[in-house]
Design a protein around this motif. Sequence first.
Motif, short mmCIF file in Angstrom:
data_model
loop_
_atom_site.label_atom_id
_atom_site.label_comp_id
_atom_site.label_asym_id
_atom_site.label_seq_id
_atom_site.Cartn_x
_atom_site.Cartn_y
_atom_site.Cartn_z
N GLU A 21 0.86 -1.17 -0.19
CA GLU A 21 -0.07 0.20 0.11
C GLU A 21 0.77 1.29 -0.02
N ASP A 22 2.06 1.38 0.94
CA ASP A 22 2.69 2.30 0.76
C ASP A 22 3.40 2.88 -0.49
N GLU A 23 3.85 1.66 -0.95
CA GLU A 23 4.60 1.97 -2.57
C GLU A 23 3.50 2.16 -3.58
N SER A 24 2.35 1.72 -3.32
CA SER A 24 1.37 1.79 -4.50
C SER A 24 0.98 3.44 -4.26
N LYS A 25 0.89 3.92 -3.36
CA LYS A 25 0.34 5.22 -2.95
C LYS A 25 1.49 6.04 -3.56
N HIS A 26 2.79 5.81 -3.57
CA HIS A 26 4.01 6.56 -3.74
C HIS A 26 3.66 6.69 -5.36
N ALA A 27 3.48 5.42 -5.96
CA ALA A 27 3.67 5.06 -7.37
C ALA A 27 2.59 6.07 -8.18
N VAL A 28 1.32 5.89 -7.57
CA VAL A 28 0.34 6.48 -8.19
C VAL A 28 0.08 7.98 -8.11
N ARG A 29 0.29 8.40 -6.45
CA ARG A 29 0.05 9.80 -6.15
C ARG A 29 1.12 10.67 -6.52
N LEU A 33 2.26 7.39 -11.90
CA LEU A 33 2.26 6.21 -12.75
C LEU A 33 0.60 5.96 -13.15
N SER A 34 0.64 5.29 -14.61
CA SER A 34 -0.90 4.96 -14.86
C SER A 34 -0.57 3.65 -15.63
N ALA A 35 -1.85 3.04 -15.98
CA ALA A 35 -1.98 1.86 -16.66
C ALA A 35 -1.10 1.91 -17.99
N GLY A 36 -0.14 0.81 -18.14
CA GLY A 36 0.67 0.63 -19.19
C GLY A 36 2.00 1.25 -19.14
N ASP A 37 2.36 1.97 -17.91
CA ASP A 37 3.50 2.52 -17.73
C ASP A 37 4.38 1.37 -17.33
N ALA A 56 -3.39 1.10 -11.80
CA ALA A 56 -2.74 2.09 -10.95
C ALA A 56 -3.95 2.65 -9.87
N HIS A 57 -3.83 1.59 -8.92
CA HIS A 57 -4.73 1.99 -7.76
C HIS A 57 -3.89 2.30 -6.52
N PRO A 58 -3.97 3.65 -5.83
CA PRO A 58 -3.21 4.07 -4.95
C PRO A 58 -3.04 3.10 -3.76
N LYS A 59 -3.93 1.86 -3.61
CA LYS A 59 -3.64 1.10 -2.36
C LYS A 59 -3.31 -0.23 -3.07
N ARG A 60 -3.38 -0.63 -4.13
CA ARG A 60 -3.01 -1.81 -4.56
C ARG A 60 -2.64 -1.79 -6.20
#
Length: 239
Positions: A21-29, A33-37, A56-60
């Motif tokens: 979850e912490d890395e998902s939030k960092h990746a998306v927010r 990052l978005s789908a396809g990246d 690209a979900h901020p929690k998963r």
Amino acid sequence: MPHTFFAPDLTAETSTHTLPEDESKHAVRVLRLSAGDAVVLVNGRGGVFEAEVTEAHPKRCQLRITQHEQVPPRPAPIHLAVAPTKNLDRMEWLVEKAVEIGVDRITFLRCARSERRDLKLERLEKIAVSALKQSSQAWLPQMDEMQDFKAFVTGVVPETTFIAHLEEGERTALAQVVDAEAGCCVLIGPEGDFTPDEIGAAFTLGIRPVTLGSSRLRTETAALAAVHTVHVARELGGR
């Protein structure tokens, strides 16, 4: 260049991965990052995985593995054995920079003159992971709990172990004794240096004395200089 994430559980058989979850939030927010990246995943055991964001979900944040490469370990590993300083910030700096340059194992020594007698590795391990990602390394170095100096030196290979000390006596420049085809271990003492008794114990086992130059270096500076010296000596020796 794609962003790198640490995923220690990945294997060659893995086809998908969900970021914590912490890395998902960092990746998306933060990284947006978005789908396809494209991203890169490393497991710290030589595995490097190219992947693509599928959700690209901020929690998963979900990824699909597209390619895997297994990087072999360094044929001649570098082992740094150092007495940690009282100021932990300086050890954090050392771990970060040593990992960036390339080190395979770090052992923390408890010496007679050590100002720090105990050390928790959790924070240092996180810094090592961050440095691994930043420097695009494939192997996370092994980090050992603190060990008493005399107990530690009885377990090393004397022929490839060197002690950097400041006492009077004949010492050879580390760059001149490094074998490009053999692993090595370099011992770095506390701010007050190794005691004559500790140096004598190392000599008795066949560990050779080395110098890192004419300047008197801080513990963390000496340790980083040792790692860098080994790399440079091997690069020059291989030409």
